[in-house]
Enzyme design. Structure first.
Site, PDB file in Angstrom:
ATOM      1  CG  ASN A 133      62.047  45.963  65.212  1.00  0.00           C
ATOM      2  OD1 ASN A 133      60.822  45.873  65.152  1.00  0.00           O
ATOM      3  ND2 ASN A 133      62.794  46.300  64.168  1.00  0.00           N
ATOM      4  CE  LYS A 190      65.247  42.191  62.486  1.00  0.00           C
ATOM      5  NZ  LYS A 190      65.218  43.235  61.504  1.00  0.00           N
ATOM      6  NE  ARG A 215      60.771  49.837  63.211  1.00  0.00           N
ATOM      7  CZ  ARG A 215      60.507  49.121  62.140  1.00  0.00           C
ATOM      8  NH1 ARG A 215      60.545  47.819  62.176  1.00  0.00           N
ATOM      9  NH2 ARG A 215      60.187  49.724  61.011  1.00  0.00           N
ATOM     10  CG  HIS A 241      62.581  53.282  56.572  1.00  0.00           C
ATOM     11  ND1 HIS A 241      62.307  53.159  55.235  1.00  0.00           N
ATOM     12  CD2 HIS A 241      62.611  52.036  57.067  1.00  0.00           C
ATOM     13  CE1 HIS A 241      62.183  51.880  54.930  1.00  0.00           C
ATOM     14  NE2 HIS A 241      62.353  51.176  56.028  1.00  0.00           N
ATOM     15  CG  LEU A 288      68.438  52.526  48.814  1.00  0.00           C
ATOM     16  CD1 LEU A 288      69.375  52.515  47.616  1.00  0.00           C
ATOM     17  CD2 LEU A 288      67.034  52.932  48.383  1.00  0.00           C
ATOM     18  N   GLY A 289      66.767  49.219  52.142  1.00  0.00           N
ATOM     19  CA  GLY A 289      66.833  47.892  52.762  1.00  0.00           C
ATOM     20  C   GLY A 289      65.814  47.007  52.082  1.00  0.00           C
ATOM     21  CG  ASN A 290      64.525  42.869  52.916  1.00  0.00           C
ATOM     22  OD1 ASN A 290      64.717  42.534  51.753  1.00  0.00           O
ATOM     23  ND2 ASN A 290      64.938  42.166  53.943  1.00  0.00           N
ATOM     24  NE  ARG A 292      56.281  46.650  52.587  1.00  0.00           N
ATOM     25  CZ  ARG A 292      57.172  47.056  53.481  1.00  0.00           C
ATOM     26  NH1 ARG A 292      57.978  48.077  53.228  1.00  0.00           N
ATOM     27  NH2 ARG A 292      57.252  46.454  54.643  1.00  0.00           N
ATOM     28  CG  ASP A 296      69.457  38.345  49.635  1.00  0.00           C
ATOM     29  OD1 ASP A 296      70.374  39.061  49.169  1.00  0.00           O
ATOM     30  OD2 ASP A 296      69.517  37.797  50.747  1.00  0.00           O
ATOM     31  CB  ILE A 310      70.217  47.718  48.849  1.00  0.00           C
ATOM     32  CG1 ILE A 310      69.526  46.348  48.879  1.00  0.00           C
ATOM     33  CG2 ILE A 310      70.586  48.132  47.430  1.00  0.00           C
ATOM     34  CD1 ILE A 310      68.138  46.318  48.256  1.00  0.00           C
ATOM     35  N   GLY A 311      71.809  50.044  50.317  1.00  0.00           N
ATOM     36  CA  GLY A 311      72.519  51.329  50.267  1.00  0.00           C
ATOM     37  C   GLY A 311      73.939  51.228  50.794  1.00  0.00           C
ATOM     38  CD  GLU A 312      74.225  50.162  56.112  1.00  0.00           C
ATOM     39  OE1 GLU A 312      74.800  49.145  56.530  1.00  0.00           O
ATOM     40  OE2 GLU A 312      73.282  50.707  56.710  1.00  0.00           O
ATOM     41  CD  GLU A 354      66.067  51.310  61.318  1.00  0.00           C
ATOM     42  OE1 GLU A 354      66.693  50.325  60.866  1.00  0.00           O
ATOM     43  OE2 GLU A 354      64.920  51.587  60.972  1.00  0.00           O
TER      44      GLU A 354
HETATM   45  P1  ADP Z   1      65.556  45.333  56.471  1.00  0.00           P
HETATM   46  O1  ADP Z   1      66.187  45.883  57.728  1.00  0.00           O
HETATM   47  O2  ADP Z   1      64.557  46.246  55.816  1.00  0.00           O
HETATM   48  O3  ADP Z   1      65.077  43.925  56.573  1.00  0.00           O
HETATM   49  P2  ADP Z   1      68.264  45.455  55.413  1.00  0.00           P
HETATM   50  O4  ADP Z   1      68.612  46.872  55.675  1.00  0.00           O
HETATM   51  O5  ADP Z   1      68.894  44.396  56.217  1.00  0.00           O
HETATM   52  O6  ADP Z   1      66.687  45.253  55.367  1.00  0.00           O
HETATM   53  O7  ADP Z   1      68.600  45.168  53.852  1.00  0.00           O
HETATM   54  C1  ADP Z   1      68.332  43.955  53.245  1.00  0.00           C
HETATM   55  C2  ADP Z   1      68.760  44.023  51.792  1.00  0.00           C
HETATM   56  O8  ADP Z   1      70.146  44.362  51.732  1.00  0.00           O
HETATM   57  C3  ADP Z   1      68.593  42.700  51.039  1.00  0.00           C
HETATM   58  O9  ADP Z   1      68.184  42.943  49.707  1.00  0.00           O
HETATM   59  C4  ADP Z   1      70.010  42.164  51.034  1.00  0.00           C
HETATM   60  O10 ADP Z   1      70.252  41.342  49.941  1.00  0.00           O
HETATM   61  C5  ADP Z   1      70.806  43.438  50.903  1.00  0.00           C
HETATM   62  N1  ADP Z   1      72.191  43.233  51.350  1.00  0.00           N
HETATM   63  C6  ADP Z   1      72.645  43.161  52.615  1.00  0.00           C
HETATM   64  N2  ADP Z   1      73.988  42.941  52.625  1.00  0.00           N
HETATM   65  C7  ADP Z   1      74.381  42.853  51.336  1.00  0.00           C
HETATM   66  C8  ADP Z   1      75.619  42.647  50.673  1.00  0.00           C
HETATM   67  N3  ADP Z   1      76.750  42.471  51.352  1.00  0.00           N
HETATM   68  N4  ADP Z   1      75.627  42.635  49.328  1.00  0.00           N
HETATM   69  C9  ADP Z   1      74.492  42.806  48.636  1.00  0.00           C
HETATM   70  N5  ADP Z   1      73.284  43.023  49.187  1.00  0.00           N
HETATM   71  C10 ADP Z   1      73.222  43.048  50.510  1.00  0.00           C
END
Ligand code: ADP
Length: 396
Positions: free
Chosen positions: A8, A15, A89, A178, A207-209, A239, A281, A330-332, A380
């Site tokens: 990626n 990555k 990717r 995504h 729900l990630g960054n 964003r 974060d 965030i979702g996880e 992914e």
């Molecule tokens: P991307 O792949 O889009 O960069 P990620 O899927 O890694 O993003 O998600 C990043 C987000 O998930 C950040 O806001 C981070 O703070 C949050 N996050 C990851 N792990 C945790 C955790 N254990 N507790 C709270 N937030 C988390």
């Protein structure tokens, strides 16, 4: 034994994961950061070891070469020829790529052409492919597109109500992103539930960054929240997501910032970071909420609200929803967000079981919930690996 590298490639980062083809095992994962900047480095994770190697990496070619050399140095491969395929990717496949493809010069040119629609992504994605073609000339290079999963959207879902010419001439439309994550979730859910993907309608919250939602009907995307670019949709780490387009003119008249500057603010200085004034974060936001920071509380209210409103609109599109799935950082990991989102759906009989939710279990809904709610970690890289396997099988 033959191996598949999954890459990626971003503007200043790269990555990767290396898979063993026979066992599907991840042999090593890593990350190069600060390509083209000072203090660039490579981080590797393998056999419970973590290594950080500093090295000047002025471009992607040097980064990929250094990463491959390190695979030999740490005895992960004996010869880089063991890497028989590379999955890349690629963010934007436009209307041209509606499935993963083996990349030759023609496909690479097209990926660069599509950079018009995703300059921040497709150029570095293309560079990653170009360098691998040079360094691993015998390997199969496969491009896997983030937009592919959404090529099933109908015109009523992908067209914007703007002059038709904008689509006809310039291809202004929703592409969505995504897709690799959504495809992974759809296929994983079918596996977990032992059902065909055709038997399930889902609302998936990635729900990630970067963050988006997708409504899937019988395994196909029928609506998603990102648009022409990843700036559209729900609120994200940095964003804004969807805003009134007139804000551009208004902010320009007030600040003198031009379209490029305002777009940059909306991409990099908005969302959770911009509103809270703290961080993008979520861990930092949780810590600040606990201290009673009112700006952060309001930021999180807006974040939840944007997700709930999007979920609501997807209910109307799908009519029948079999599962709501949370995935990505965030979702996880953030039970509070899942709890607050689902609380807004209680009136539909959707309910969580607090203990399961707090433990990030797979199924977090209560037994009497009208719809099952799940937490499913996305992968992914594995999805890209699977696509590469499929294409190599087709070719042999
Ligand atoms: P991307 O792949 O889009 O960069 P990620 O899927 O890694 O993003 O998600 C990043 C987000 O998930 C950040 O806001 C981070 O703070 C949050 N996050 C990851 N792990 C945790 C955790 N254990 N507790 C709270 N937030 C988390």
């Amino acid at each position: 034994m033959n191996k598949t590298l999954v890459i990626n490639s971003g503007s200043s980062s790269l990555k990767f994961q290396l898979f063993e083809n026979q066992t599907n095992e991840v042999l090593i994962a890593g990350l190069v950061e600060r390509i083209g900047m000072d203090m660039s480095y490579l981080k590797l994770e393998f056999n419970d070891k973590k290594v950080k190697l500093d090295k000047d990496m002025p471009n992607h070619g040097v980064a990929i070469k250094f990463m491959l050399d390190s695979l030999i140095e740490y005895n992960i491969v004996k010869d880089i020829k063991e890497i028989t395929s590379v999955g890349h990717r690629v963010v934007q496949g436009g209307e041209y790529f509606n499935k993963s493809v083996s990349v030759g010069q023609e496909e690479l040119n097209k990926i660069y052409e599509l950079a018009e629609l995703a300059p921040l992504h497709n150029v570095p994605n293309g560079k990653g492919i170009e360098e691998c073609m040079k360094i691993l000339p015998d390997a199969l290079n496969v491009a896997v597109f983030d937009t592919e999963f959404h090529t099933t959207l109908e015109p009523k879902s992908f067209l914007y109500p703007v002059p038709k010419l904008w689509y006809d001439e310039y291809k202004v439309r929703k592409y969505g992103m995504h897709g690799t994550s959504y495809k992974y979730i759809v296929e994983k859910m079918a596996e977990i539930k032992n059902k065909s993907v055709d038997d399930m309608n889902m609302i998936i919250c990635h729900l990630g960054n970067g963050a988006s939602l997708c409504a899937t009907e019988k395994g196909k995307s029928i609506q998603t929240s990102m648009g022409l670019t990843p700036l559209d949709g729900i609120m994200m780490g940095t964003r804004s997501g969807s805003i009134d387009p007139s804000i551009f003119e208004y902010v320009n008249s007030k600040t003198g910032m031009d379209i490029k500057e305002i777009t940059k603010v909306l991409n990099k200085e908005s969302g959770l970071a911009g509103m809270s004034g703290v961080s993008s974060d979520f861990r930092d936001l949780i810590a600040e909420m606990e201290k009673g920071n009112e700006d952060v509380k309001l930021t999180v209210d807006i974040y939840v609200n944007r997700i709930v409103e999007t979920i609501g609109s997807y209910f109307f599109r799908l009519k029948k929803v079999d599962a709501i799935v949370f995935t990505a950082g965030i979702g996880e990991n953030v039970a509070m967000i899942r709890d607050r989102v689902i609380a807004e759906l209680n009136f539909l009989g959707v309910k969580l079981e607090a203990t399961k939710n707090n433990n990030n279990e797979l199924v977090i809904s209560s037994d009497d919930s009208s719809i099952e709610v799940l937490v499913l970690p996305t992968n992914e890289e594995y999805q890209i690996y699977k696509e590469v396997q499929r294409i190599s099988l087709e070719r042999n």
